[in-house]
Design an enzyme around this catalytic site. Structure first.
Site, PDB file in Angstrom:
ATOM      1  N   ASP A 195       0.643  -1.294   0.056  1.00 48.71           N
ATOM      2  CA  ASP A 195       0.149   0.002  -0.010  1.00 48.71           C
ATOM      3  C   ASP A 195       0.770   1.455   0.009  1.00 48.71           C
ATOM      4  OD1 ASP A 195      -2.242   1.898   0.257  1.00 48.71           O
ATOM      5  OD2 ASP A 195      -2.499   1.375   2.212  1.00 48.71           O
ATOM      6  N   ASP A 235      -2.310   5.873  -5.956  1.00 53.07           N
ATOM      7  CA  ASP A 235      -2.401   4.934  -4.686  1.00 53.07           C
ATOM      8  C   ASP A 235      -2.422   3.577  -5.283  1.00 53.07           C
ATOM      9  OD1 ASP A 235      -2.658   3.687  -2.240  1.00 53.07           O
ATOM     10  OD2 ASP A 235      -4.876   4.499  -1.865  1.00 53.07           O
TER      11      ASP A 235
END
Ligand SMILES: *[C@@H]1O[C@H](CO)[C@@H](O)[C@H](O)[C@H]1NC(C)=O
Ligand SMILES: *[C@@H]1O[C@H](CO)[C@@H](O)[C@H](O)[C@H]1NC(C)=O
Ligand SMILES: *[C@@H]1O[C@H](CO)[C@@H](O)[C@H](O)[C@H]1NC(C)=O
Ligand SMILES: *[C@@H]1O[C@H](CO)[C@@H](O)[C@H](O)[C@H]1NC(C)=O
Ligand SMILES: *[C@@H]1O[C@H](CO)[C@@H](O)[C@H](O)[C@H]1NC(C)=O
Ligand SMILES: *[C@@H]1O[C@H](CO)[C@@H](O)[C@H](O)[C@H]1NC(C)=O
Ligand SMILES: *[C@@H]1O[C@H](CO)[C@@H](O)[C@H](O)[C@H]1NC(C)=O
Length: 455
Positions: free
Chosen positions: A96, A323
């Protein structure tokens, strides 16, 4: 279970807490590919995650200030397996770029009466079985590195050397709690190990399913506790194989500290990162200077200010960031509405109403599969002159054999609040088959269209 992931680690520094001169290579698999899901099933799951993310981020009244990073939905796309401790125990993490902490659920989960941990594929990591497990005290410097940890309230207390460093942090998906420790992490078949600070998590209160049976997260954000920062790496790169091809066969790759060189002949575009604000957690994200979007040849009439990094209330920031943990792209509503109506105009009579069965992808724009070739590419325009061409397959998806739909969503909506509803997030579906290099030393994101399976 798919074949084991390969992680190759090369360490040329001593085992100090912060190492430099490190190069990691991690192989990643899309979680749904691991389970052998069909194309339709994968899309439904990814859409469900995007939907849950929006709900999660909107329901955290006063709690989480982050717009969207890792959340029940933006969650588990690409995961890596690694070994922790001596003798090594197996663990799996979601990768992430929208958060920092490295964490795994620990055997102490069993002691927690209030909340529990989630089921995971591997047994819980047990620090008492590892000769290299070390607790971090609240007075240790490592405990003061990030907002995810709580240093001692004061250092005069003689007990602070024995008081553990508490980890307590929240995501869009919920909260985790535990203690900070250090351990040796082994990436893949290599015998090289990295000593890293990580969260030994004893309680998780997360949207069910958000971990997807992984045991935790590896954060790649800008914060000091992220994998990138702890390794002292000045760059990382990844190339994500498409969702809808067999990502178990063709794994994706993440390189930390030794990026893959340019791939093939395709031109490399470079875009400067926008300097992140210092407010937590916005200092975690990789903001980009998006200035506009074109649909085919037509530039959307959206003011640049809609994408700009800006303070929307004290300590709260909206903007555009990239992201790896979000599945689909969410646009500020003004841009989403402009995109939808321009696409509808260009596709004209090809636009169809999706079947009720396909309703769970929640798309407002679909065409018959036979007309999918009519979908124009998008162009993302960035400050500094860089353009990113988004081919149709990176923002449009076959929801079943007959229908293809747009998978870009609005970040607004009835239940979303600041700053999520004014933030644009470039999700990983839009990043497929692109080689992305985060050059942190020079503050530049470079990208290039690539066949990630050939890496
Ligand atoms: C420090 O004080 C705060 C508020 O009183 C408390 O919540 C926290 O647990 C304390 N931290 C430590 C390490 O004792
Ligand atoms: C610091 O610790 C000492 C000893 O435990 C305590 O008496 C004092 O109240 C603490 N101060 C603060 C500001 O928490
Ligand atoms: C998690 O594991 C359970 C039991 O092994 C399995 O039924 C389930 O499908 C898995 N879920 C995910 C999201 O991986
Ligand atoms: C894996 O990549 C190779 C080489 O790019 C490609 O020919 C093959 O079709 C891919 N396999 C799958 C299952 O997508
Ligand atoms: C990436 O980082 C490594 C180690 O710091 C450095 O040797 C290398 O030149 C960097 N590569 C790029 C493309 O920035
Ligand atoms: C918004 O929240 C209300 C109340 O919690 C809920 O009933 C409704 O379904 C939500 N709407 C959307 C679009 O999520
Ligand atoms: C975002 O949410 C805030 C608070 O709910 C609201 O005041 C604002 O108008 C919303 N912005 C947009 C663009 O919808």
């Amino acid at each position: 279970m798919a074949r084991p992931f390969l992680l190759v680690a090369l360490l040329c520094a001593s085992l100090t807490f912060i190492t430099t001169c490190v190069a990691l290579h991690l192989e990643l698999t899309h979680v749904d590919a691991k389970e052998g899901c069909t194309v339709g099933e994968r899309l439904r799951r990814a859409t469900e995650r995007t939907r849950r993310r929006r709900l999660a981020s909107s329901s955290m009244a006063g709690g989480v200030t982050a717009p969207v990073h890792w959340a029940g939905t933006s969650s588990p796309q690409y995961i890596a397996e690694y070994l922790i401790g001596e003798p090594p125990q197996r663990a799996e993490a979601i990768i992430d770029t929208g958060s920092n902490l490295i964490w795994t659920q620990c055997s102490t989960c069993h002691l927690s009466r209030v909340t529990s941990c989630f089921p995971q594929n591997f047994p819980l990591y047990d620090p008492s079985l590892s000769s290299t497990a070390r607790a971090v005290a609240c007075s240790d410097a490592a405990c003061a590195l990030g907002s995810e940890t709580q240093p001692c309230n004061n250092t005069s207390s003689s007990s602070s050397n024995n008081t553990p460093c508490v980890v307590l942090t929240s995501y869009g998906a919920g909260e985790i709690a535990g203690v900070l420790g250090t351990e040796t992490f082994t990436f893949g078949s290599s015998n090289e190990v990295s000593p890293l600070a990580f969260g030994c998590i004893a309680a998780t209160k997360l949207t069910p399913g958000s971990l997807n049976n992984a045991s935790g997260l590896i954060g790649l954000g800008r914060g000091k506790l992220s994998l990138v920062s702890q390794l002292g790496a000045t760059n990382f790169s990844y190339c994500l194989t498409p969702y809808l091809s067999d990502a178990t066969v063709n794994t994706s790759h993440l390189f930390v500290g030794s990026p893959a060189g340019p791939m093939g002949e395709a031109p490399v575009t470079s875009v400067p990162f926008v300097e992140s604000p210092s407010d937590d957690p916005f200092n975690t994200f990789y903001f980009l200077p998006l200035t506009g979007i074109s649909v085919g040849q037509v530039k959307l009439d959206v003011p640049t200010a809609a994408f700009d990094l800006r303070q929307v209330s004290p300590g709260m920031w909206a903007g555009t960031f990239i992201d790896s943990g979000s599945p689909f792209t969410s646009l500020v509503d003004v841009a989403y509405q402009a995109l939808r109506s321009e696409l509808a105009r260009q596709l004209g009579a090809s636009v169809i109403v999706p079947l009720p069965n396909d309703a769970d992808v929640e798309s407002e724009l679909c065409v018959a599969s036979g007309d999918a070739s009519l979908v124009p590419p998008l162009v993302l325009h960035f400050g500094g002159g860089g353009d990113a061409v988004v081919p149709p397959e990176n923002y449009w998806a076959p929801v079943d054999t007959d229908t293809a739909c747009m998978v870009v969503y609005s970040s607004g909506g009835p239940n979303t609040t600041l700053p999520s509803n004014e933030t644009t997030v470039i999700g990983n579906y839009m990043q497929q088959n692109t080689h992305l290099l985060y050059d942190l030393a020079n503050g530049v994101l470079s990208f290039q269209p690539a066949d990630c399976s050939s890496m």
